[in-house]
Design an enzyme around this catalytic site. Structure first.
Site, PDB file in Angstrom:
ATOM      1  N   GLN A  27      -3.489   3.640 -13.084  1.00 17.00           N
ATOM      2  CA  GLN A  27      -2.653   4.828 -13.266  1.00 17.00           C
ATOM      3  C   GLN A  27      -1.562   4.625 -14.307  1.00 17.00           C
ATOM      4  O   GLN A  27      -0.942   5.586 -14.745  1.00 17.00           O
ATOM      5  CB  GLN A  27      -2.000   5.199 -11.936  1.00 17.00           C
ATOM      6  CG  GLN A  27      -2.968   5.736 -10.924  1.00 17.00           C
ATOM      7  CD  GLN A  27      -2.296   5.915  -9.570  1.00 17.00           C
ATOM      8  OE1 GLN A  27      -2.140   4.946  -8.830  1.00 17.00           O
ATOM      9  NE2 GLN A  27      -1.901   7.125  -9.246  1.00 17.00           N
ATOM     10  N   HIS A  63      -6.626  -1.890  -6.426  1.00 16.50           N
ATOM     11  CA  HIS A  63      -5.972  -0.598  -6.202  1.00 16.50           C
ATOM     12  C   HIS A  63      -6.928   0.486  -6.696  1.00 16.50           C
ATOM     13  O   HIS A  63      -6.786   1.026  -7.792  1.00 16.50           O
ATOM     14  CB  HIS A  63      -4.624  -0.549  -6.937  1.00 16.50           C
ATOM     15  CG  HIS A  63      -3.732   0.578  -6.493  1.00 16.50           C
ATOM     16  ND1 HIS A  63      -2.430   0.389  -6.062  1.00 16.50           N
ATOM     17  CD2 HIS A  63      -3.941   1.905  -6.403  1.00 16.50           C
ATOM     18  CE1 HIS A  63      -1.889   1.552  -5.738  1.00 16.50           C
ATOM     19  NE2 HIS A  63      -2.785   2.507  -5.948  1.00 16.50           N
ATOM     20  N   ASN A 116      -5.020  -2.162  -1.693  1.00 17.85           N
ATOM     21  CA  ASN A 116      -4.173  -1.001  -1.511  1.00 17.85           C
ATOM     22  C   ASN A 116      -4.937   0.062  -0.734  1.00 17.85           C
ATOM     23  O   ASN A 116      -6.014   0.495  -1.153  1.00 17.85           O
ATOM     24  CB  ASN A 116      -3.774  -0.408  -2.867  1.00 17.85           C
ATOM     25  CG  ASN A 116      -2.894   0.829  -2.706  1.00 17.85           C
ATOM     26  OD1 ASN A 116      -1.755   0.717  -2.269  1.00 17.85           O
ATOM     27  ND2 ASN A 116      -3.427   2.003  -3.029  1.00 17.85           N
ATOM     28  N   GLU A 117      -4.432   0.434   0.416  1.00 16.15           N
ATOM     29  CA  GLU A 117      -4.886   1.621   1.151  1.00 16.15           C
ATOM     30  C   GLU A 117      -6.397   1.713   1.378  1.00 16.15           C
ATOM     31  O   GLU A 117      -7.099   2.513   0.746  1.00 16.15           O
ATOM     32  CB  GLU A 117      -4.444   2.888   0.423  1.00 16.15           C
ATOM     33  CG  GLU A 117      -2.955   3.051   0.308  1.00 16.15           C
ATOM     34  CD  GLU A 117      -2.570   4.449  -0.152  1.00 16.15           C
ATOM     35  OE1 GLU A 117      -3.443   5.203  -0.595  1.00 16.15           O
ATOM     36  OE2 GLU A 117      -1.386   4.790  -0.047  1.00 16.15           O
ATOM     37  N   ASN A 157       2.456   2.165   3.123  1.00 16.75           N
ATOM     38  CA  ASN A 157       2.639   3.319   2.244  1.00 16.75           C
ATOM     39  C   ASN A 157       2.772   4.529   3.142  1.00 16.75           C
ATOM     40  O   ASN A 157       1.889   4.790   3.975  1.00 16.75           O
ATOM     41  CB  ASN A 157       1.429   3.526   1.326  1.00 16.75           C
ATOM     42  CG  ASN A 157       1.316   2.435   0.263  1.00 16.75           C
ATOM     43  OD1 ASN A 157       2.159   1.541   0.191  1.00 16.75           O
ATOM     44  ND2 ASN A 157       0.287   2.517  -0.560  1.00 16.75           N
ATOM     45  N   GLU A 170       4.998   1.941  -0.714  1.00 16.31           N
ATOM     46  CA  GLU A 170       4.987   3.212  -1.453  1.00 16.31           C
ATOM     47  C   GLU A 170       5.624   4.287  -0.587  1.00 16.31           C
ATOM     48  O   GLU A 170       5.338   4.378   0.611  1.00 16.31           O
ATOM     49  CB  GLU A 170       3.552   3.683  -1.777  1.00 16.31           C
ATOM     50  CG  GLU A 170       2.922   3.037  -2.972  1.00 16.31           C
ATOM     51  CD  GLU A 170       1.512   3.572  -3.252  1.00 16.31           C
ATOM     52  OE1 GLU A 170       1.274   4.786  -3.061  1.00 16.31           O
ATOM     53  OE2 GLU A 170       0.670   2.755  -3.652  1.00 16.31           O
ATOM     54  N   TRP A 221      -4.459  10.281  -9.328  1.00 18.54           N
ATOM     55  CA  TRP A 221      -5.927  10.191  -9.293  1.00 18.54           C
ATOM     56  C   TRP A 221      -6.644  11.534  -9.286  1.00 18.54           C
ATOM     57  O   TRP A 221      -7.545  11.766 -10.069  1.00 18.54           O
ATOM     58  CB  TRP A 221      -6.369   9.427  -8.044  1.00 18.54           C
ATOM     59  CG  TRP A 221      -5.775   8.077  -7.925  1.00 18.54           C
ATOM     60  CD1 TRP A 221      -4.679   7.726  -7.174  1.00 18.54           C
ATOM     61  CD2 TRP A 221      -6.210   6.872  -8.565  1.00 18.54           C
ATOM     62  NE1 TRP A 221      -4.425   6.386  -7.314  1.00 18.54           N
ATOM     63  CE2 TRP A 221      -5.351   5.832  -8.146  1.00 18.54           C
ATOM     64  CE3 TRP A 221      -7.258   6.563  -9.432  1.00 18.54           C
ATOM     65  CZ2 TRP A 221      -5.493   4.515  -8.578  1.00 18.54           C
ATOM     66  CZ3 TRP A 221      -7.410   5.256  -9.865  1.00 18.54           C
ATOM     67  CH2 TRP A 221      -6.531   4.247  -9.441  1.00 18.54           C
ATOM     68  N   TYR A 244       6.010  11.435 -10.078  1.00 19.39           N
ATOM     69  CA  TYR A 244       6.691  10.739  -8.985  1.00 19.39           C
ATOM     70  C   TYR A 244       7.804   9.809  -9.477  1.00 19.39           C
ATOM     71  O   TYR A 244       8.543   9.259  -8.676  1.00 19.39           O
ATOM     72  CB  TYR A 244       5.696   9.847  -8.244  1.00 19.39           C
ATOM     73  CG  TYR A 244       4.776  10.507  -7.248  1.00 19.39           C
ATOM     74  CD1 TYR A 244       5.145  10.636  -5.911  1.00 19.39           C
ATOM     75  CD2 TYR A 244       3.511  10.963  -7.622  1.00 19.39           C
ATOM     76  CE1 TYR A 244       4.274  11.197  -4.978  1.00 19.39           C
ATOM     77  CE2 TYR A 244       2.646  11.525  -6.697  1.00 19.39           C
ATOM     78  CZ  TYR A 244       3.037  11.636  -5.375  1.00 19.39           C
ATOM     79  OH  TYR A 244       2.178  12.190  -4.454  1.00 19.39           O
TER      80      TYR A 244
END
Ligand code: BGP
Length: 466
Positions: free
Chosen positions: A17, A114, A158-159, A295, A373, A427, A435
């Site tokens: 990103q 990620h 990540n997530e 997050n 996050e 995404w 942000y």
């Protein structure tokens, strides 16, 4: 309210990103390259050009009291096809980046994955294919050894929840499959196994430093005080939170988790395959997690629902356009009076406090937490370089207050990373969902501190949430 003196006030980014430079210096393709090309809505190039602008961004960190940064390594810069020989130019890039962090006294928290599996592995089934687990562990071992003198804090994934929701349930991530909940569950389990195996490699190699995982945790509350809604909320909670927390900290799925997962799988005539050695790796690794990254953006209020799945993703910021109904689970209510962002994300800091209390109570071996996050997507107005983002400040302030309350109650939270450090692309939403603390003019790549950046600096310097 105050935060502890040693509390890290960081900023978060992710390779795909932020970096841009998607073909530079031998980088291999990821599924997103093809997906975004086909979609034609927006491009990952140049993103925030972090690949070249990182000295500027790290200088801003130092100037604005941001003393931690979440960075992810793009797997396909190191191994262009996911396996094989390392690409030296990619390896060198991260050495330069970590050196700059050290020079600017900004602590890097480094994520290995990620959302950006190399395209070749993605095409072969991504984490549904067990070979990807092995490839990931080889890549992790390489990074641990290569960067161990420059990196202290490591994050495997990540997530795991949202990446699999995007890939197999909402269809907003490649390979754009919709409503295939069993695939999502299988891939979540496989990714948790990959996490566990990477943690065990970290231990075996005696890497100095700490290792953890980042989970996206969302509060799932019953919409009405009735049994049917309570069960729907519990089902969504198992799928999004409990399954992953159980695997992380207990190395096993609790009786309750298994029962509800089986109910969900039955609704789709699916099943979960647990391969030999998976549970042993999970069990063994559970004791070595040094920290949990949380997050947190939003919570949901869930109603019982018995129809077919229907999800409409609000990817443009048209408030009120979200629908989320999942067969065999429940329906999210977007029509309550809880404040929402333009993308229909419920602003509910109480959900973060509840979640922190829950981790401490239900998983007492958690050691420590970083909020890796949290932040607010907002259509910032650029008025001659002055960006007044009061709603974002208010959002972050309320969430920091929730964290301070949790710390007072004895939850061990050691830091906060705002998503995002500077504007990056989103995404499934593109470039208008901003942000950052720093506004990025994507055509010139010039950075402009927003009002929130000045506010964040004061909080970081005084530790007072004002
Ligand atoms: C998290 C991801 C980030 C980031 C953030 C905001 O799920 O880890 O990469 O994108 O959410 O989400 P979005 O960009 O969809 O608004």
């Amino acid at each position: 309210m105050r935060l502890p003196e040693d509390f890290i006030m960081g900023g978060a980014t992710a390779a795909y990103q932020a970096e841009g430079a998607v073909t530079a210096d031998g980088k291999g393709r990821v599924a997103w390259d093809t997906y975004l090309e086909k979609q034609g809505r927006f491009s990952p190039e140049p993103a925030s050009d972090f690949y070249h602008q990182f000295p500027v961004d790290l200088k801003l960190c130092q100037q604005f009291g941001v003393n931690g940064i979440r960075i992810s390594i793009a797997w396909s810069r190191i191994f262009p096809t996911g396996t094989g020989e390392p690409n030296q130019a990619g390896v060198d890039f991260y050495h330069r980046l970590f050196e700059e962090c050290r020079m600017r006294q900004v602590e890097p928290f480094v994520t290995l994955h990620h959302f950006d599996t190399p395209e070749e592995l993605h095409k072969a089934g991504d984490f549904l294919n067990l070979d990807t687990i092995d490839a990931f562990v080889r890549y992790a071992r390489f990074c641990f050894e290569e960067y161990k003198d420059q990196v202290t804090y490591w994050i495997t994934f990540n997530e795991i929840g949202p990446v699999n929701f995007g890939q197999y349930i909402t269809g907003t991530f490649p390979p754009s499959i919709k409503y295939d909940v069993p695939k999502a569950i299988q891939s979540m389990h496989n990714m948790m196994t990959a996490h566990a195996k990477a943690v065990l490699a970290f231990e075996e190699l005696h890497i100095p430093g700490e290792i953890g995982i980042v989970q996206a945790l969302e509060g799932k509350y019953p919409d009405r005080d009735i049994e049917k809604d309570k069960e729907a909320a519990a089902m969504e909670d198992v799928l999004c939170n409990k399954m992953l927390l159980d695997a992380t900290f207990n190395g096993d799925y609790s009786f309750d988790t298994k029962r509800r997962l089986n109910n969900i799988l039955r609704a789709y005539s699916g099943e979960l395959t647990i391969h030999s050695g998976d549970m042993q790796a999970l069990k063994e690794a559970a004791k070595y997690n040094c920290f949990l990254g949380v997050n947190y953006y939003q919570s949901h209020f869930i109603r019982a629902y018995s129809g077919d799945s229907l999800i409409c993703h609000n990817g443009t910021g048209k408030k009120g356009s979200s629908i989320f109904r999942l067969k065999g689970i429940g329906e999210r209510n977007f029509e309550n009076d809880i404040p929402k962002t333009d993308w229909d994300w419920l602003i509910y800091p109480e959900g973060l406090l509840d979640m922190l209390r829950r981790v401490k109570k239900d998983y007492p071996n958690y050691k420590k937490i970083y909020i890796t996050e949290n932040g607010m997507g907002y259509k910032d107005d650029f008025e001659n370089g002055i960006i007044m983002d009061g709603p974002r400040i208010d959002y972050v302030k309320k969430h920091l207050e929730a964290i301070a309350t949790a710390i007072e109650e004895g939850v061990n939270v050691k830091g906060y990373f705002i998503w995002s450090l500077m504007d990056v692309f989103s995404w499934s939403n593109g470039y208008n969902k901003r942000y950052g603390l720093f506004y990025v003019d994507f055509s010139t790549q010039k950075r402009y501190p927003k009002e929130s950046a000045y506010w964040y600096k004061r909080v970081s310097e005084t530790k007072e949430i004002m």
